[in-house]
Design a protein around this motif. Structure first.
Motif, PDB file in Angstrom:
ATOM      1  N   ALA A   9       0.839  -1.204   0.000  1.00 60.10           N
ATOM      2  CA  ALA A   9       0.000   0.000   0.000  1.00 60.10           C
ATOM      3  C   ALA A   9       0.875   1.256   0.000  1.00 60.10           C
ATOM      4  CB  ALA A   9      -0.925  -0.009   1.211  1.00 60.10           C
ATOM      5  N   LEU A  10       1.994   1.184   0.705  1.00 54.56           N
ATOM      6  CA  LEU A  10       2.914   2.314   0.814  1.00 54.56           C
ATOM      7  C   LEU A  10       3.729   2.490  -0.462  1.00 54.56           C
ATOM      8  CD1 LEU A  10       4.130   4.370   2.938  1.00 54.56           C
ATOM      9  CD2 LEU A  10       5.795   2.581   3.470  1.00 54.56           C
ATOM     10  N   CYS A  11       4.135   1.363  -1.056  1.00 55.59           N
ATOM     11  CA  CYS A  11       5.010   1.374  -2.226  1.00 55.59           C
ATOM     12  C   CYS A  11       4.522   0.289  -3.183  1.00 55.59           C
ATOM     13  CB  CYS A  11       6.454   1.119  -1.786  1.00 55.59           C
ATOM     14  SG  CYS A  11       7.653   1.146  -3.130  1.00 55.59           S
ATOM     15  N   PRO A  12       3.657   0.627  -4.123  1.00 55.09           N
ATOM     16  CA  PRO A  12       3.072  -0.399  -5.003  1.00 55.09           C
ATOM     17  C   PRO A  12       4.128  -1.185  -5.774  1.00 55.09           C
ATOM     18  CG  PRO A  12       1.863   1.660  -5.181  1.00 55.09           C
ATOM     19  CD  PRO A  12       3.092   1.965  -4.379  1.00 55.09           C
ATOM     20  N   TYR A  38      10.720 -12.757   3.398  1.00 55.97           N
ATOM     21  CA  TYR A  38      11.616 -12.399   2.292  1.00 55.97           C
ATOM     22  C   TYR A  38      11.176 -13.085   1.005  1.00 55.97           C
ATOM     23  CZ  TYR A  38      15.690 -12.706  -0.762  1.00 55.97           C
ATOM     24  OH  TYR A  38      16.523 -12.674  -1.856  1.00 55.97           O
ATOM     25  N   LYS A  39      10.802 -14.341   1.098  1.00 56.59           N
ATOM     26  CA  LYS A  39      10.367 -15.072  -0.089  1.00 56.59           C
ATOM     27  C   LYS A  39       9.094 -14.449  -0.674  1.00 56.59           C
ATOM     28  CE  LYS A  39      10.745 -19.145   2.075  1.00 56.59           C
ATOM     29  NZ  LYS A  39      10.792 -20.607   2.308  1.00 56.59           N
ATOM     30  N   GLN A  40       8.170 -14.041   0.173  1.00 59.74           N
ATOM     31  CA  GLN A  40       6.964 -13.370  -0.306  1.00 59.74           C
ATOM     32  C   GLN A  40       7.293 -12.001  -0.909  1.00 59.74           C
ATOM     33  OE1 GLN A  40       4.664 -13.357   3.303  1.00 59.74           O
ATOM     34  NE2 GLN A  40       3.781 -15.387   2.927  1.00 59.74           N
ATOM     35  N   LEU A  41       8.249 -11.324  -0.299  1.00 64.56           N
ATOM     36  CA  LEU A  41       8.674 -10.003  -0.782  1.00 64.56           C
ATOM     37  C   LEU A  41       9.266 -10.101  -2.188  1.00 64.56           C
ATOM     38  CD1 LEU A  41       9.062  -7.014   0.097  1.00 64.56           C
ATOM     39  CD2 LEU A  41      11.258  -7.704   1.070  1.00 64.56           C
ATOM     40  N   VAL A  42      10.181 -11.053  -2.386  1.00 59.84           N
ATOM     41  CA  VAL A  42      10.817 -11.231  -3.695  1.00 59.84           C
ATOM     42  C   VAL A  42       9.795 -11.659  -4.733  1.00 59.84           C
ATOM     43  CG1 VAL A  42      12.434 -12.707  -4.954  1.00 59.84           C
ATOM     44  CG2 VAL A  42      13.112 -11.673  -2.792  1.00 59.84           C
ATOM     45  N   THR A  43       8.880 -12.536  -4.353  1.00 61.70           N
ATOM     46  CA  THR A  43       7.852 -12.993  -5.284  1.00 61.70           C
ATOM     47  C   THR A  43       6.932 -11.846  -5.692  1.00 61.70           C
ATOM     48  OG1 THR A  43       7.900 -15.213  -4.321  1.00 61.70           O
ATOM     49  CG2 THR A  43       5.957 -14.635  -5.583  1.00 61.70           C
ATOM     50  N   THR A  44       6.688 -10.912  -4.781  1.00 61.90           N
ATOM     51  CA  THR A  44       5.784  -9.789  -5.051  1.00 61.90           C
ATOM     52  C   THR A  44       6.450  -8.692  -5.876  1.00 61.90           C
ATOM     53  OG1 THR A  44       4.597 -10.198  -2.982  1.00 61.90           O
ATOM     54  CG2 THR A  44       4.325  -8.014  -3.976  1.00 61.90           C
ATOM     55  N   TYR A  45       7.693  -8.357  -5.539  1.00 63.72           N
ATOM     56  CA  TYR A  45       8.348  -7.217  -6.181  1.00 63.72           C
ATOM     57  C   TYR A  45       9.339  -7.613  -7.280  1.00 63.72           C
ATOM     58  CZ  TYR A  45       6.518  -3.875  -2.772  1.00 63.72           C
ATOM     59  OH  TYR A  45       5.696  -3.076  -2.027  1.00 63.72           O
ATOM     60  N   GLY A  46       9.989  -8.765  -7.131  1.00 63.47           N
ATOM     61  CA  GLY A  46      11.053  -9.092  -8.070  1.00 63.47           C
ATOM     62  C   GLY A  46      12.266  -8.211  -7.822  1.00 63.47           C
ATOM     63  N   PRO A  47      13.274  -8.278  -8.706  1.00 64.99           N
ATOM     64  CA  PRO A  47      14.480  -7.461  -8.519  1.00 64.99           C
ATOM     65  C   PRO A  47      14.231  -5.998  -8.844  1.00 64.99           C
ATOM     66  CG  PRO A  47      14.627  -8.707 -10.552  1.00 64.99           C
ATOM     67  CD  PRO A  47      13.382  -9.177  -9.866  1.00 64.99           C
ATOM     68  N   GLY A  48      14.932  -5.129  -8.123  1.00 68.98           N
ATOM     69  CA  GLY A  48      14.790  -3.695  -8.359  1.00 68.98           C
ATOM     70  C   GLY A  48      15.311  -2.894  -7.185  1.00 68.98           C
ATOM     71  N   GLN A  49      14.984  -1.604  -7.176  1.00 68.01           N
ATOM     72  CA  GLN A  49      15.464  -0.705  -6.129  1.00 68.01           C
ATOM     73  C   GLN A  49      14.321   0.059  -5.499  1.00 68.01           C
ATOM     74  OE1 GLN A  49      18.489   1.866  -7.850  1.00 68.01           O
ATOM     75  NE2 GLN A  49      20.086   0.618  -6.916  1.00 68.01           N
ATOM     76  N   PHE A  50      14.388   0.170  -4.176  1.00 67.69           N
ATOM     77  CA  PHE A  50      13.468   1.022  -3.441  1.00 67.69           C
ATOM     78  C   PHE A  50      14.077   2.418  -3.348  1.00 67.69           C
ATOM     79  CE2 PHE A  50      12.246  -3.216  -2.083  1.00 67.69           C
ATOM     80  CZ  PHE A  50      10.857  -3.146  -2.041  1.00 67.69           C
ATOM     81  N   CYS A  51      13.293   3.409  -3.762  1.00 70.37           N
ATOM     82  CA  CYS A  51      13.723   4.819  -3.702  1.00 70.37           C
ATOM     83  C   CYS A  51      15.057   5.037  -4.436  1.00 70.37           C
ATOM     84  CB  CYS A  51      13.804   5.307  -2.264  1.00 70.37           C
ATOM     85  SG  CYS A  51      12.204   5.339  -1.427  1.00 70.37           S
ATOM     86  N   PRO A 163      19.476  11.618   4.839  1.00 70.83           N
ATOM     87  CA  PRO A 163      18.245  12.221   5.361  1.00 70.83           C
ATOM     88  C   PRO A 163      17.239  12.574   4.271  1.00 70.83           C
ATOM     89  CG  PRO A 163      20.095  13.755   5.516  1.00 70.83           C
ATOM     90  CD  PRO A 163      20.674  12.438   5.134  1.00 70.83           C
ATOM     91  N   ASP A 164      17.704  12.702   3.012  1.00 71.04           N
ATOM     92  CA  ASP A 164      16.798  13.050   1.919  1.00 71.04           C
ATOM     93  C   ASP A 164      16.299  11.819   1.166  1.00 71.04           C
ATOM     94  OD1 ASP A 164      19.152  12.307   0.690  1.00 71.04           O
ATOM     95  OD2 ASP A 164      19.241  14.026  -0.670  1.00 71.04           O
ATOM     96  N   LEU A 165      16.410  10.652   1.769  1.00 70.33           N
ATOM     97  CA  LEU A 165      16.070   9.407   1.093  1.00 70.33           C
ATOM     98  C   LEU A 165      14.673   9.430   0.493  1.00 70.33           C
ATOM     99  CD1 LEU A 165      16.622   6.427   0.389  1.00 70.33           C
ATOM    100  CD2 LEU A 165      15.820   5.828   2.692  1.00 70.33           C
ATOM    101  N   LEU A 166      13.705   9.985   1.202  1.00 64.67           N
ATOM    102  CA  LEU A 166      12.313   9.938   0.764  1.00 64.67           C
ATOM    103  C   LEU A 166      11.874  11.186   0.022  1.00 64.67           C
ATOM    104  CD1 LEU A 166      10.740   8.381   4.003  1.00 64.67           C
ATOM    105  CD2 LEU A 166      11.621   7.204   1.975  1.00 64.67           C
ATOM    106  N   ASP A 167      12.794  12.108  -0.220  1.00 66.78           N
ATOM    107  CA  ASP A 167      12.415  13.376  -0.852  1.00 66.78           C
ATOM    108  C   ASP A 167      11.875  13.184  -2.264  1.00 66.78           C
ATOM    109  OD1 ASP A 167      13.221  14.570   1.441  1.00 66.78           O
ATOM    110  OD2 ASP A 167      14.874  15.725   0.577  1.00 66.78           O
ATOM    111  N   GLY A 168      12.345  12.149  -2.958  1.00 66.85           N
ATOM    112  CA  GLY A 168      11.866  11.901  -4.322  1.00 66.85           C
ATOM    113  C   GLY A 168      10.630  11.033  -4.384  1.00 66.85           C
ATOM    114  N   GLY A 169      10.032  10.728  -3.232  1.00 65.08           N
ATOM    115  CA  GLY A 169       8.851   9.881  -3.183  1.00 65.08           C
ATOM    116  C   GLY A 169       9.216   8.451  -2.838  1.00 65.08           C
ATOM    117  N   ILE A 170       8.218   7.679  -2.507  1.00 67.15           N
ATOM    118  CA  ILE A 170       8.407   6.271  -2.137  1.00 67.15           C
ATOM    119  C   ILE A 170       8.156   5.431  -3.383  1.00 67.15           C
ATOM    120  CG2 ILE A 170       7.643   4.405  -0.623  1.00 67.15           C
ATOM    121  CD1 ILE A 170       6.670   6.589   1.313  1.00 67.15           C
TER     122      ILE A 170
END
Length: 226
Positions: A9-12, A38-51, A163-170
């Motif tokens: 919900a926070l990060c589609p 972790y297994k559910q997380l990888v299955t849901t998102y696949g490879p990539g980067q957060f923020c 500190p500016d990690l979230l400045d570009g959005g989630i």
């Protein structure tokens, strides 16, 4: 509500994640069971980067630097003690290196580890974060999915994260859209401290902490080819 439900919900996640890994084969390769979240997380998102900053290691990833089943986790476990002993004043470690399993990296060369105790209960493993295998260390008492929820919602502040990690959005950017992925993180054998020293010596204005701009990372890599 589960942590994964909160995270999505926070990060589609991507609309179409790649096929799930063969977890039995992955766990046989690693010689250990992995946390269910972790297994559910990888299955849901696949490879990539957060923020555009935080990458979780994936089983059989094409890039060695992000491959959970490749040599990087074992290499980092060995380097933790080597880096510590090479320091003028070795710092105390909050966890035994043999209990740490690397499972993520940031654009600044911070590493995420599972603290694999109790060894037979991966769903109770906690998360340790450190800066380029050096002090300081930060230990999070929860799963990696809960860690992401708290970091991305700014509930928990990780001292070594900018500190500016979230400045570009989630956001979550799938790996296939992230053509610069191998260059967004410093090479594992080189500390961010060394890159900062090089940058200052070459006229770049760079603070002691915070995200190292991509243009500086690229300039350093061009000046220091492998």
């Amino acid at each position: 509500m589960t942590a994964l439900t909160t995270l999505t919900a926070l990060c589609p996640p991507p609309t179409a994640a790649p096929p799930a890994p063969d977890w039995s084969e992955v766990e046989n390769t690693l010689g250990t069971r992995l946390p269910q979240d972790y297994k559910q997380l990888v299955t849901t998102y696949g490879p990539g980067q957060f923020c555009d900053f935080l990458t979780l290691y994936q089983p059989h990833a094409p890039s060695e630097w992000a491959d959970l089943t490749g040599p990087m986790p074992a290499r980092l476990r060995t380097q933790i003690e080597e880096v510590r002993q090479a320091a003028r004043r070795p710092w105390p470690l909050p966890h035994r290196p043999e209990d740490l399993l690397a499972m993520g990296v940031t654009g600044n060369g911070d590493y995420l580890f599972w603290v694999t105790q109790p060894s037979g209960a991966p769903d109770h493993w906690t998360i340790a974060v450190n800066e380029a295998l050096r002090a300081p260390w930060f230990t999070y008492n929860g799963t990696v999915t809960e860690f992401l929820v708290d970091v991305l919602s700014a509930t928990v502040r990780i001292p070594m994260f900018p500190p500016d990690l979230l400045d570009g959005g989630i956001t979550f950017t799938p790996a296939q859209l992230h053509s610069t992925a191998p260059t967004t993180a410093p090479r594992a054998s080189v500390s961010t401290h060394a890159i900062r020293e090089w940058a200052r010596a070459n006229g770049y204005d760079l603070p002691d902490r915070g995200r190292i701009p991509i243009e500086i990372l690229k300039a350093w890599e061009q000046a220091n080819p492998q």
